[in-house]
Design a protein around this motif. Structure first.
Motif, PDB file in Angstrom:
ATOM      1  N   SER A 178       0.802  -1.235   0.000  1.00  0.00           N
ATOM      2  CA  SER A 178       0.000   0.000   0.000  1.00  0.00           C
ATOM      3  C   SER A 178       0.831   1.279   0.000  1.00  0.00           C
ATOM      4  O   SER A 178       0.700   2.111   0.897  1.00  0.00           O
ATOM      5  CB  SER A 178      -0.946   0.014   1.205  1.00  0.00           C
ATOM      6  N   TYR A 179       1.678   1.430  -1.008  1.00  0.00           N
ATOM      7  CA  TYR A 179       2.484   2.657  -1.085  1.00  0.00           C
ATOM      8  C   TYR A 179       1.598   3.875  -1.325  1.00  0.00           C
ATOM      9  O   TYR A 179       0.805   3.889  -2.258  1.00  0.00           O
ATOM     10  CB  TYR A 179       3.445   2.576  -2.276  1.00  0.00           C
ATOM     11  N   PRO A 180       1.759   4.921  -0.523  1.00  0.00           N
ATOM     12  CA  PRO A 180       1.168   6.185  -0.930  1.00  0.00           C
ATOM     13  C   PRO A 180       2.038   6.803  -2.032  1.00  0.00           C
ATOM     14  O   PRO A 180       3.214   6.460  -2.110  1.00  0.00           O
ATOM     15  CB  PRO A 180       1.223   7.022   0.338  1.00  0.00           C
ATOM     16  N   PRO A 181       1.541   7.676  -2.856  1.00  0.00           N
ATOM     17  CA  PRO A 181       0.175   8.216  -2.826  1.00  0.00           C
ATOM     18  C   PRO A 181      -0.882   7.313  -3.474  1.00  0.00           C
ATOM     19  O   PRO A 181      -2.053   7.646  -3.384  1.00  0.00           O
ATOM     20  CB  PRO A 181       0.303   9.511  -3.611  1.00  0.00           C
ATOM     21  N   LEU A 182      -0.494   6.184  -4.066  1.00  0.00           N
ATOM     22  CA  LEU A 182      -1.515   5.331  -4.690  1.00  0.00           C
ATOM     23  C   LEU A 182      -2.560   4.898  -3.665  1.00  0.00           C
ATOM     24  O   LEU A 182      -3.743   4.789  -3.972  1.00  0.00           O
ATOM     25  CB  LEU A 182      -0.863   4.103  -5.334  1.00  0.00           C
ATOM     26  N   SER A 183      -2.110   4.639  -2.428  1.00  0.00           N
ATOM     27  CA  SER A 183      -3.043   4.184  -1.397  1.00  0.00           C
ATOM     28  C   SER A 183      -3.677   5.355  -0.662  1.00  0.00           C
ATOM     29  O   SER A 183      -4.456   5.159   0.259  1.00  0.00           O
ATOM     30  CB  SER A 183      -2.296   3.308  -0.395  1.00  0.00           C
TER      31      SER A 183
ATOM     32  N   ASN B  36       1.289  11.973   2.386  1.00  0.00           N
ATOM     33  CA  ASN B  36       0.546  12.375   1.206  1.00  0.00           C
ATOM     34  C   ASN B  36       1.224  13.583   0.556  1.00  0.00           C
ATOM     35  O   ASN B  36       1.175  14.685   1.097  1.00  0.00           O
ATOM     36  CB  ASN B  36      -0.894  12.716   1.619  1.00  0.00           C
ATOM     37  N   PRO B  37       1.882  13.389  -0.590  1.00  0.00           N
ATOM     38  CA  PRO B  37       2.647  14.499  -1.162  1.00  0.00           C
ATOM     39  C   PRO B  37       1.764  15.697  -1.511  1.00  0.00           C
ATOM     40  O   PRO B  37       2.240  16.838  -1.494  1.00  0.00           O
ATOM     41  CB  PRO B  37       3.291  13.902  -2.407  1.00  0.00           C
ATOM     42  N   ALA B  38       0.476  15.451  -1.785  1.00  0.00           N
ATOM     43  CA  ALA B  38      -0.404  16.564  -2.114  1.00  0.00           C
ATOM     44  C   ALA B  38      -0.550  17.509  -0.926  1.00  0.00           C
ATOM     45  O   ALA B  38      -0.902  18.672  -1.079  1.00  0.00           O
ATOM     46  CB  ALA B  38      -1.774  16.043  -2.545  1.00  0.00           C
TER      47      ALA B  38
ATOM     48  N   LEU C 225       3.613  13.166 -11.353  1.00  0.00           N
ATOM     49  CA  LEU C 225       2.628  14.150 -10.929  1.00  0.00           C
ATOM     50  C   LEU C 225       1.465  13.510 -10.200  1.00  0.00           C
ATOM     51  O   LEU C 225       0.602  14.197  -9.683  1.00  0.00           O
ATOM     52  CB  LEU C 225       2.123  14.935 -12.142  1.00  0.00           C
ATOM     53  N   ASP C 226       1.406  12.176 -10.169  1.00  0.00           N
ATOM     54  CA  ASP C 226       0.327  11.556  -9.400  1.00  0.00           C
ATOM     55  C   ASP C 226       0.861  10.522  -8.412  1.00  0.00           C
ATOM     56  O   ASP C 226       1.166  10.850  -7.287  1.00  0.00           O
ATOM     57  CB  ASP C 226      -0.760  10.977 -10.322  1.00  0.00           C
ATOM     58  N   VAL C 227       0.976   9.251  -8.844  1.00  0.00           N
ATOM     59  CA  VAL C 227       1.471   8.217  -7.924  1.00  0.00           C
ATOM     60  C   VAL C 227       2.887   7.818  -8.339  1.00  0.00           C
ATOM     61  O   VAL C 227       3.408   8.348  -9.314  1.00  0.00           O
ATOM     62  CB  VAL C 227       0.542   6.977  -7.937  1.00  0.00           C
TER      63      VAL C 227
END
Lengths: 637, 343
Positions: free
Chosen positions: A157-162, A251-253, B173-175
């Motif tokens: 579950s790597y962020p940011p995908l998770s 969360n990089p965002a 830019l996303d994952v």
């Protein structure tokens, strides 16, 4: 203390029988519906761990078969991308968190008190609580399947995908919370095993006489205590809080750092491999001792190597992250650390080979699995050395080469020893012998099926097949090897079915085993098969590493312990000199209720954070009941 | 002799199995300078570790197959340990094997670090700098230039000159994604909020496939790219052509196609230089027809495939972010004709 050589005396026999009857009354768990939830004996709970974990192994195996059928030919449409991603995530999660670790814990919970000569684990209620939490965690994950909320971001579950943006829905929350359950359970077992081994060994069982399996359990338990908090920080504190209450850890965002998650996760994730593997080393040692009829060569070397493996195991997590681009000097350090671990495991394997060379071999099914282990695990270890080299890792990382590697390590290094152990301790668990012919056929099916499935994956990986892809174009040329792997997976499945059939049949119709069918040397074989709930009528006294291999007249037992309470003997941690007597708690439903309360709250918190308070209140009520003093006080203990 | 035979058997088996497969996208078919030095290291590891494996297996099977003298058997059965002298001898052999393991591993560490240094990013002065962005599920490439008007932007297909090091500087830019073209070099993760780098150098012309190596969600499987290595003059010609704005449509059919493009949702996401379309979140289409595949290596770039892709992107790559744009029945042909004229 008296010696068992006096046994023939009719007076002693009558005494022993009276003690046996008394102990039975005190140690028998209550029957009935509520009794089932109140069990606190280690054999019952250990067996529940083992059976539950085995059911999860079957579920994980079915998921693996589904993936193999999807990949059997290019452009297959059996599973769509979403379903495939959910299945591979659930497969990895199940095998790591719901099968491999719990089954090793179950074996420890069952065997350690028997092997060190005591009546139960140090904290029977905590033991029960741990099991219920584990079961709840598994039910949460598989329950989510009915709400279409199986996780789909990988077992890591790597962020940011998770993270909240790219994995909406509840799947990742379920995953993260399931980790909380299983880690609480693992911590419970670890604490118990450590205290049990350090303070409850039979008199005379100094540190240098502890059976190697118990050393493995001890080392594993310390690893659990250092590794598991790390994954709870990663999955619950960082990821789940980022998702549910908008914290900014990973969360990089929101300015978080996704690499921070990887570091914390792998600080757990790499030791996890050794958490699974080190108890398996103990199983191999036990089987070898019985089936070569000699003590393993280099006992101190094996113990020290296990301890060293545990230490080094915490210093090489970055080799899962070589492709993220670390500074050169750091990379060189982690390469060196990753390769060093081959020295300690190498020494253990050399000791075993020397043991095989100098023992009197008995080719049981269990010993077949030991040879299978050596073949498979050595390949897995050597490909591990390749992956420790950064240039090679940059090509092989995240390809099927790695899939092949870790299945060689985990199936070879943990599942084969475990199957060997099932066959080896089956008479102890059930009182009957398992059918050896069917056992050997099971071995060959698993061994051949395994290699047909996973060996081609090395080549697939080198030829560019990446992991976690639900399909691939025809032109890639990966079709034939994938088809072969699917055939192998079917052979493994048939082997698994044969094993189940053999177990079910042998526990009804197998030959009656007696207490020591293998003429082995360690204490569990002095107990009845299956063991009485109190294990030993009189706790044994030990004066060698293999007490049952000493002449009968040299064996001794502890006398004068109460038989109207669940009383055990506490001994000194180094030399195991008797120190004092201690009464363990009896059957109780409170651990179950505490676990139920915690489960309601933790599951609720997947939906709304405020359910955490419910968890605290309900589990708190459970703990109040658990620790409520009873009168007279001595009954509680 | 025997062990060498077994080792060579394993190598031969590996080569044969390998030969059965396409070597198009393969770390074993190195055509880049970096990939080749990794491949040399790989063969060295394989032969050495394969030999060690053979020795360990011979020793293990030896224990199983050897004939044990009866006296020894009885001794073990009685004492649960072999005679002291034999035990001591075996212990010495175990220690010796441990020491040898340590020495071999030390050598492997040294040789790995040396190879690692030789392929690591270090300032090659003549390197061509390319910026890569990983996106769900396609690749953005831009060729660095001090003059902003000379920056070439493309997607999913990267042209590089033969013999010149290329510095891949990447982020996402996303994952997290991972840039991997095995014939040329190992992989490098593309991580949001970070910049990572690697060098690759093609030493002969060719087309090399790569694909995303870090799980990045639904369509991770369909995120491929191509690297086209060309002689420097051809590469320069390609660059010059990419710098041109798009070809203005020269017939009513294609003119209508452009209008369809501009009047639908396409314009929000895609860029076509020389037209008012300046969307930045999807692949640049200025020279779409010069690329050999669409949808990040998923389909060959033909009119039929393009029409199918525009009509229903979810069928071809379920879950991708391209909008399904409702088109009038007569609009598709002009649109595809126009797009396929964008050489």
């Amino acid at each position: 203390m008296s010696t068992l050589a006096e046994l023939p005396s009719p007076q002693l026999a009558a005494e022993l029988e009276a003690e046996h009857q008394a102990l039975r009354r005190v140690w028998n768990d209550r029957g009935g519906f509520w009794g089932w939830f109140s069990v606190t004996t280690h054999q019952a709970i250990g067996m529940r761990y083992i059976v539950t974990a085995f059911i999860f192994l079957l579920l994980g195996g079915v998921e693996a078969l589904l993936m193999r059928f999807q990949l059997a030919r290019p452009e297959n449409t059996l599973l769509g991308p979403d379903l495939y991603n959910r299945i591979f995530t659930t497969h990895g999660t199940t095998m790591m968190f719901l099968f491999a670790v719990p089954v090793m814990e179950g074996m420890s919970v069952y065997l350690v008190p028997l092997m060190i000569g005591t009546r139960n684990v140090a904290f029977p209620r905590l033991n029960a609580f741990g099991y219920w939490m584990y079961l709840a965690g598994g039910l949460v994950l598989y329950g989510a399947a009915f709400f279409n909320a199986l996780p789909n971001a990988g077992w890591f579950s790597y962020p940011p995908l998770s993270g909240p943006q790219y994995s909406p829905g509840k799947g990742v929350d379920v995953w993260a919370q399931m980790i909380t359950f299983t880690e609480i359970s693992a911590m419970c077992v670890a604490v118990e095993i450590i205290v049990t081994i350090f303070r409850m060994r039979a008199p005379g069982m100094s540190l240098n006489r502890i059976p190697l399996f118990c050393w493995g359990s001890l080392v594993q338990s310390f690893m659990v205590i250092f590794a598991m908090p790390s994954v709870m920080i990663a999955s619950t504190v960082m990821l789940l809080n980022d998702r549910t209450i908008g914290t900014h850890f990973v969360n990089p965002a929101e300015g978080g750092d996704p690499l921070l998650y990887q570091h914390v996760f792998w600080f757990f994730g790499h030791p996890e491999v050794y958490i699974i593997f080190i108890p398996a080393l103990g199983m191999i040692s036990s089987i070898l001792e019985a089936d070569t009829r000699r003590g393993v060569l280099g006992y101190p070397a094996i113990v020290l190597s296990q301890v060293a493996t545990a230490f080094i195991g915490f210093g090489l997590w970055v080799h899962h992250m070589f492709a993220t681009g670390l500074p050169q000097i750091g990379e060189a350090y982690f390469t060196a650390a990753s390769m060093m671990i081959a020295i300690t495991t190498g020494i253990i394997i050399f000791c075993w080979i020397a043991t095989l060379w100098s023992g009197r071999l008995r080719l049981t099914t269990a010993l077949h699995f030991v040879f299978g282990f050596l073949f498979i695990f050595v390949i897995g270890g050597l490909t591990g050395v390749m992956l420790a080299s950064i240039p090679l890792d940059l090509q092989e990382h995240d390809t099927y080469f790695v899939v092949a590697h870790f299945h060689y390590v985990l199936i070879g290094g943990a599942l084969f020893p475990l199957f060997g152990a099932f066959h080896f301790w089956f008479p102890k668990f059930t009182g009957r012998m398992i059918n050896e012919t069917l056992g050997k056929i099971t071995f060959w099916m698993l061994f051949i099926g395994f290699n047909v499935t996973f060996f081609p994956m090395h080549i697939l990986g080198l030829n560019g097949m990446t992991r976690r892809i639900y399909t691939y174009p025809v032109e890639m040329g990966w079709g034939p090897a994938n088809a072969l792997a699917t055939v192998g997976a079917c052979i493994i499945a048939l082997g698994g079915i044969l094993f189940i059939a053999n177990v079910l049949n042998s526990r009804k119709n197998g030959k009656v085993a007696g207490s020591d069918p293998w003429q082995a040397g360690t204490l569990e074989w002095a107990a009845a098969s299956p063991p009485e709930p109190y294990n030993f009528v009189r706790l044994p006294v030990v004066n060698g590493r293999y007490p049952l291999w000493l002449p009968a007249e040299e064996r001794a037992a502890v006398t004068g312990m109460r038989t109207d309470k669940r009383e055990i003997l506490i001994t000194a941690s180094v030399d195991a000199e008797p120190q004092f007597l201690h009464v363990l708690p009896s059957t109780t439903i409170w651990p179950f209720l505490a676990a139920l309360g915690a489960t309601i709250g933790l599951v609720g918190s997947i939906l709304t954070f405020s359910w955490y308070y419910v968890a605290v209140v309900l589990a708190g009520i459970g703990l109040l009941g658990w620790f409520w003093p009873r009168r007279p006080l001595e009954q509680e203990g | 002799m025997k062990r060498r035979a077994i080792a060579s058997f394993f190598i031969a088996a590996a080569i044969t199995l390998n030969g059965c497969m396409s070597t198009r996208q393969s770390a074993l078919d190195a055509t880049g300078i970096e990939a080749r030095s990794i491949l040399h290291l790989w063969w060295f590891f394989l032969i050495l570790l394969g030999t060690i494996f053979a020795i360990v297996m011979i020793l293990t099977l030896g224990a199983l197959l050897r004939r044990q003298p009866a006296s020894e058997r009885q001794f073990v059965e009685q004492h649960h340990t072999p005679p002291q002298e034999r035990e001591r001898k075996l212990s010495r052999m175990v220690s010796g094997a441990g020491v040898i393991t340590g020495l071999i591993l030390f050598a492997l560490i040294v040789i790995s670090v040396i190879t690692g240094k030789s392929i690591a990013p270090s300032g090659a002065s003549n390197a061509l700098l390319v910026t890569v962005h990983g996106n769900q599920w396609w690749w953005y490439f831009s060729y660095d230039n001090d003059d902003a008007s000379k920056i070439v932007v493309t997607a999913n297909e990267l042209h590089i000159p033969v013999g010149r090091p290329v510095l891949i500087r990447g982020t996402s830019l996303d994952v997290i994604h991972s840039f991997w073209v095995p014939n040329l070099m190992g992989k490098r993760d593309l991580i949001p909020s970070r910049i990572t780098e690697e060098y690759l150098t093609a030493d002969r012309p060719g087309r090399f496939r790569g694909q995303c190596a870090e799980f990045c969600g639904l369509e991770h499987a369909k995120m491929a790219l191509w690297i086209i290595a060309e002689p420097p003059d051809q590469f320069q010609a390609w660059m010059n052509q990419q710098l041109q704005p798009s070809v203005a449509p020269d017939d009513p059919d294609k003119q209508r196609g452009l209008q369809v493009f501009l009047n639908h949702e396409c314009i929000f996401c895609h860029n076509i230089n020389g037209t008012p379309a300046h969307g930045q979140v999807a692949p640049d289409l200025t020279h779409l027809a010069s690329r050999s595949t669409i949808a990040a290596g998923t389909l060959p770039n033909t009119k039929g495939n393009l029409a199918g892709w525009i009509a229903d992107p979810q069928r071809i790559k379920p879950g991708n972010y391209m909008a399904t744009v409702p088109l009038e029945s007569g609009d598709m042909q002009p649109l595809v004709d126009y797009l396929e004229s964008l050489k």
